[in-house]
Motif scaffolding. Structure first.
Motif, PDB file in Angstrom:
ATOM      1  N   PHE A  66      -8.764   3.606  -3.697  1.00 28.88           N
ATOM      2  CA  PHE A  66      -8.680   4.304  -2.776  1.00 28.88           C
ATOM      3  C   PHE A  66      -9.212   4.108  -1.296  1.00 28.88           C
ATOM      4  N   SER A  67      -8.612   4.202  -0.166  1.00 31.82           N
ATOM      5  CA  SER A  67      -9.119   4.232   0.821  1.00 31.82           C
ATOM      6  C   SER A  67     -10.041   5.347   1.243  1.00 31.82           C
ATOM      7  N   ASP A  68     -11.444   4.897   2.105  1.00 32.57           N
ATOM      8  CA  ASP A  68     -11.488   5.805   2.631  1.00 32.57           C
ATOM      9  C   ASP A  68     -10.057   7.185   3.207  1.00 32.57           C
ATOM     10  N   ALA A 120       1.092  -0.807   0.088  1.00 38.24           N
ATOM     11  CA  ALA A 120       0.019   0.190  -0.198  1.00 38.24           C
ATOM     12  C   ALA A 120       1.066   1.462  -0.062  1.00 38.24           C
ATOM     13  N   ILE A 121       0.201   2.224  -0.175  1.00 36.15           N
ATOM     14  CA  ILE A 121       1.163   3.796  -0.508  1.00 36.15           C
ATOM     15  C   ILE A 121       0.579   3.966   0.970  1.00 36.15           C
ATOM     16  N   ILE A 122       0.875   4.647   1.788  1.00 35.30           N
ATOM     17  CA  ILE A 122       0.230   5.376   3.195  1.00 35.30           C
ATOM     18  C   ILE A 122       1.493   6.686   3.024  1.00 35.30           C
ATOM     19  N   GLY A 123       0.883   7.273   2.330  1.00 38.66           N
ATOM     20  CA  GLY A 123       2.089   8.828   1.813  1.00 38.66           C
ATOM     21  C   GLY A 123       1.642   9.866   1.346  1.00 38.66           C
ATOM     22  N   ALA A 183      -3.610   4.606  -1.051  1.00 32.98           N
ATOM     23  CA  ALA A 183      -3.888   3.700  -2.407  1.00 32.98           C
ATOM     24  C   ALA A 183      -3.087   2.260  -2.166  1.00 32.98           C
ATOM     25  N   VAL A 184      -4.014   0.817  -3.265  1.00 33.48           N
ATOM     26  CA  VAL A 184      -3.956  -0.401  -2.924  1.00 33.48           C
ATOM     27  C   VAL A 184      -3.767  -0.399  -4.310  1.00 33.48           C
TER      28      VAL A 184
END
Length: 271
Positions: free
Chosen positions: A119-121, A102-105, A222-223
Motif C-alpha cells: 500500500f501507498s500512503d 495499481a488499484i486506485i479504487g 495498492a500495487v
C-alpha cells in the motif's frame, strides 16, 4: 512546483476496458521505465466503477474522485492515465495477475490485505457508517442484531456486518444497496463509507445515518509487493499533488472539503 492544468474532465468510454480483457502477454509491451508497467507510458489503474462518487460512469464516461486522483498521480509521474474497471470481488486477484499496475479504487488498508499487496500512503480517510431507511427505528449498532444488512462482498463492511447478523445481502455496488433501503421489506440497514451515504442522501434518497462512524478507514493505492520502485514513485507523486494543491482541488470538487483533513483523535483506525 507548477500546478498542473485541469485534467479532470471525464475519460472517454474507451477507458472502460474490463481488466479481465487483458492477458499476461499484454505486459510484454516493451516498457523500459523500470516500473514494470502493464503498458508503456501509461499508468493503468483499476476501480470497480460502481462506487459513486469515487468511481462511476456518467454518460458512458468513467469519472469520480478516485479516477481523478489516479489521473493526477499518473501525470505527476509523466505517464498517461489509463483508468479501467474490474469487479471488486476479484480486483486483488486481477492486480496480482498483472492485469493492471495499481488499484486506485478506495481500497482500505488492512493487515489481511497487506499480506497480499503493498500500500501507498493514505490518500483519503473515511468512516464506516450505518445507514437505514428514513422511517427506521434502528438507533445504534446494537439494534442491528439479527437484522438484514446490505454490503458489498469482500469489503471491510462485509466483515463488520458479520459481527451483527448472519442475514447479509451482498451487492456489487454500495449505491444499489442504499437504493434497496428505500424498498420496503428488502433491507434493514447498509454499512458503507460515510461519504457515499451522504452523497445518496444529498441526491434525495430517503435514508439516514445512525450514530457516529464505526471506524476510520485509510484508503490507499495498492500495487504488487515486488513493484517497490513503482510504489515509491506513486508515493512521491501523491505527496507532490498534495503539496501543490491539486489534491485539495479534486477533493473540494467532489466533497467540498479535503478528505485528508480529518481529526482522527479518539476514533478507531481500521487495521
Amino acid at each position: 512546483m507548477k500546478k498542473k492544468a485541469t485534467i479532470f474532465a471525464s475519460f472517454a468510454a474507451t477507458a472502460l476496458l474490463l481488466a479481465g480483457c487483458g492477458s499476461d502477454s499484454d505486459n510484454a509491451s516493451g516498457d523500459d521505465s523500470g516500473l514494470n508497467l502493464h503498458e508503456e507510458g501509461k499508468l493503468t489503474y483499476a476501480s470497480s466503477g460502481l462506487y459513486k462518487p469515487f468511481s462511476f460512469t456518467d454518460g458512458g464516461d468513467l469519472t469520480g474522485f478516485d479516477v481523478e486522483v489516479g489521473a493526477a498521480i499518473a501525470e505527476e509521474m509523466g505517464l498517461e492515465p489509463n483508468p479501467i474497471t474490474t469487479p471488486w470481488e476479484t480486483i486483488t486477484q486481477s492486480l496480482l495477475g498483472n492485469k493492471f499496475d495499481a488499484i486506485i479504487g478506495s481500497m482500505a488498508i488492512t493487515e489481511e490485505r497487506s499480506k497480499r499487496v503493498a500500500f501507498s500512503d493514505p490518500y483519503y480517510y473515511s468512516g464506516g457508517m450505518i445507514f437505514v431507511p428514513e422511517n427506521s427505528d434502528i438507533a445504534s449498532a446494537d439494534d442491528l442484531k439479527g437484522k438484514t444488512i446490505g454490503v458489498v462482498a469482500q469489503s471491510t463492511y462485509d466483515t463488520a456486518a458479520q459481527e451483527y447478523t448472519d442475514d447479509i445481502k451482498y451487492y456489487n455496488s454500495d449505491v444499489v444497496a442504499l437504493k434497496d433501503l428505500t424498498v420496503e421489506g428488502r433491507l434493514d440497514a447498509v454499512i458503507t463509507a460515510d461519504v457515499v451515504g451522504y452523497e445518496a442522501i444529498s441526491s434525495g434518497m430517503a435514508i439516514k445515518e445512525v450514530g457516529d462512524p464505526l471506524w476510520i478507514e485509510q484508503a490507499a493505492v495498492a500495487v504488487r509487493p515486488d513493484d517497490e520502485e513503482l510504489l515509491n514513485e506513486i508515493n512521491d507523486a501523491l505527496a507532490a499533488i498534495i503539496e501543490d494543491g491539486t489534491y485539495e482541488e479534486i477533493s473540494n470538487k467532489w466533497f467540498d472539503r479535503d478528505l485528508l483533513d480529518v481529526d482522527l483523535e479518539g476514533i478507531e483506525i481500521l487495521k
